[in-house]
Design an enzyme around this catalytic site. Structure first.
Site, mmCIF file in Angstrom:
data_model
loop_
_atom_site.group_PDB
_atom_site.id
_atom_site.type_symbol
_atom_site.label_atom_id
_atom_site.label_comp_id
_atom_site.label_asym_id
_atom_site.label_seq_id
_atom_site.Cartn_x
_atom_site.Cartn_y
_atom_site.Cartn_z
ATOM 1 C CB THR A 209 -0.854 -0.039 1.294
ATOM 2 O OG1 THR A 209 -1.833 -1.038 1.125
ATOM 3 C CG2 THR A 209 -1.517 1.275 1.610
ATOM 4 N N GLY A 263 -5.159 -5.089 7.235
ATOM 5 C CA GLY A 263 -6.179 -4.063 7.425
ATOM 6 C C GLY A 263 -7.234 -4.361 8.466
HETATM 7 N N1 ASP Z 1 -3.833 -2.217 4.738
HETATM 8 C C1 ASP Z 1 -4.107 -2.686 3.431
HETATM 9 C C2 ASP Z 1 -5.394 -3.464 3.450
HETATM 10 O O1 ASP Z 1 -5.625 -4.180 4.384
HETATM 11 C C3 ASP Z 1 -3.038 -3.542 2.870
HETATM 12 C C4 ASP Z 1 -1.683 -2.903 2.868
HETATM 13 O O2 ASP Z 1 -1.353 -2.136 3.743
HETATM 14 O O3 ASP Z 1 -0.921 -3.179 1.928
HETATM 15 O O4 ASP Z 1 -6.128 -3.393 2.491
#
Ligand code: ASP
Length: 341
Positions: A209, A263
């Site tokens: 992300t 997440g």
């Molecule tokens: N936090 C993001 C999610 O759960 C994933 C990530 O941080 O890459 O969608």
């Protein structure tokens, strides 16, 4: 005698009000400004990234950082700076956001993004986008040009198109590397169990992300985050990135935060807002508040990931409890770092 006291009193009052005027933050724009970005946390270490890959990430982080920093340097707002930095990472296939997003269990791309302005506490978020080239710009339109905070799916896309956000064919987002990684992941799991079982030691498992937080010359904070979510996600799953207070939060009184990680845990912990609350109500520093959440509370619950943060004085933090996290910051003092492990 009385007259003398009155005169002394007037002089003291005048000097005091002069000093107050000079020192008042409302009159004097903050001189120091800074931006911090991340490109995701996960199983990233020296052993599993080639020299070329590391160089490519360094360059990618650097160009996003510089793009955001130059907005601040030219007197732009923290919101403009974080959006500028994120757009560059969304366009870069190395990151799990925009082009290069991970694939869902159906082999598609569904993206989430959000942005928050610490001055006004206005925020915008979108989830489940499939055709908007830069989801962070859609989130920004939700914040600036709608009366809502959160839009999802086809409605969010329709709104974004009305706002002139560029839309592309869904195939645009899918890179050969993500396709291969998706195939490998599918071979390891059967359909019934392949919902969300991130194992941090799995080399396929990187969060990726992107996020940015900034403090501008006028003392305003902002945060933004954008993602393709978690590999193999199913059933319209939405992660923390689109949830204001979980993956993204900004408040001029405290800090600006952007998260990356598993997440579901970040949502349950209301991670970004909790860091801010610890500063506001427990008088913790940004460093103590974010370390407590990322190094104690998050792993204590079985989650993992990291965050970037900046406080109203320009202090920067980048804690994570995974092996690595792509991250970088640049301050007006000249200090700059681009790091991975
Ligand atoms: N936090 C993001 C999610 O759960 C994933 C990530 O941080 O890459 O969608």
């Amino acid at each position: 005698m009385n007259k003398l006291f009155t005169k002394v009193g007037v002089v003291v009052f005048t000097v005091a009000s002069l000093l107050f005027t000079v020192a008042s933050p409302a009159q004097t724009p903050a001189k120091n400004y800074a931006i911090v970005i991340h490109g995701g946390a996960g199983f990233i270490n020296e052993g599993n990234t080639s020299k070329e890959k590391r160089a490519a990430y360094t360059q990618a982080l650097n160009s996003a950082l510089e793009a955001g920093y130059s907005v601040l340097e030219n007197g732009g707002s923290a919101v403009d700076a974080v959006v500028a930095a994120i757009k560059i990472m969304e366009d870069n296939p190395l990151f799990n956001a925009g082009k290069g997003s991970v694939l869902t269990a159906d082999g598609k791309v569904e993206m989430d993004a959000s942005v928050m302005d610490g001055k006004s506490l206005r925020a915008g978020a979108v989830a489940g986008l499939t055709t908007i080239k830069n989801p962070v710009t859609a989130a920004r339109f939700v914040m600036d040009s709608s009366q809502h905070v959160f839009m999802i799916g086809s409605g969010a896309e329709e709104f974004a198109r009305k706002m002139q956000c560029e839309s592309v064919n869904p195939e645009y987002f899918i890179t050969p590397e993500r396709r291969k990684s998706f195939e490998r992941l599918r071979q390891q799991k059967d359909n019934a169990t392949a919902i969300l079982e991130p194992v941090v030691t799995n080399p396929e498992f990187k969060f990726g992300t992107v996020g940015a937080v900034a403090l501008d010359k006028f003392g305003n904070l902002a945060a933004a985050t954008s993602t393709g979510g978690m590999s193999n996600k199913k059933f319209g799953r939405v992660g923390d990135v689109a949830v204001i207070g979980a993956g993204t939060y900004a408040n001029n009184k405290t800090c600006a935060i952007s998260c990356t990680g598993w997440g579901e845990f970040f949502i349950r912990l209301v991670m970004a807002k909790t860091v801010s609350d610890k500063m506001e109500y427990q008088q913790l520093s940004l460093e103590d508040a974010s370390n407590e959440m990322i190094h104690r509370v998050l792993p204590g619950m079985g989650g993992n990931g990291g965050l970037i943060g900046i406080d109203k004085n320009g202090n920067v933090v980048m804690p994570f409890c995974t092996e690595g996290m792509f991250r970088a910051f640049k301050k007006s003092s000249g200090e700059k770092q681009v790091l991975m492990f």
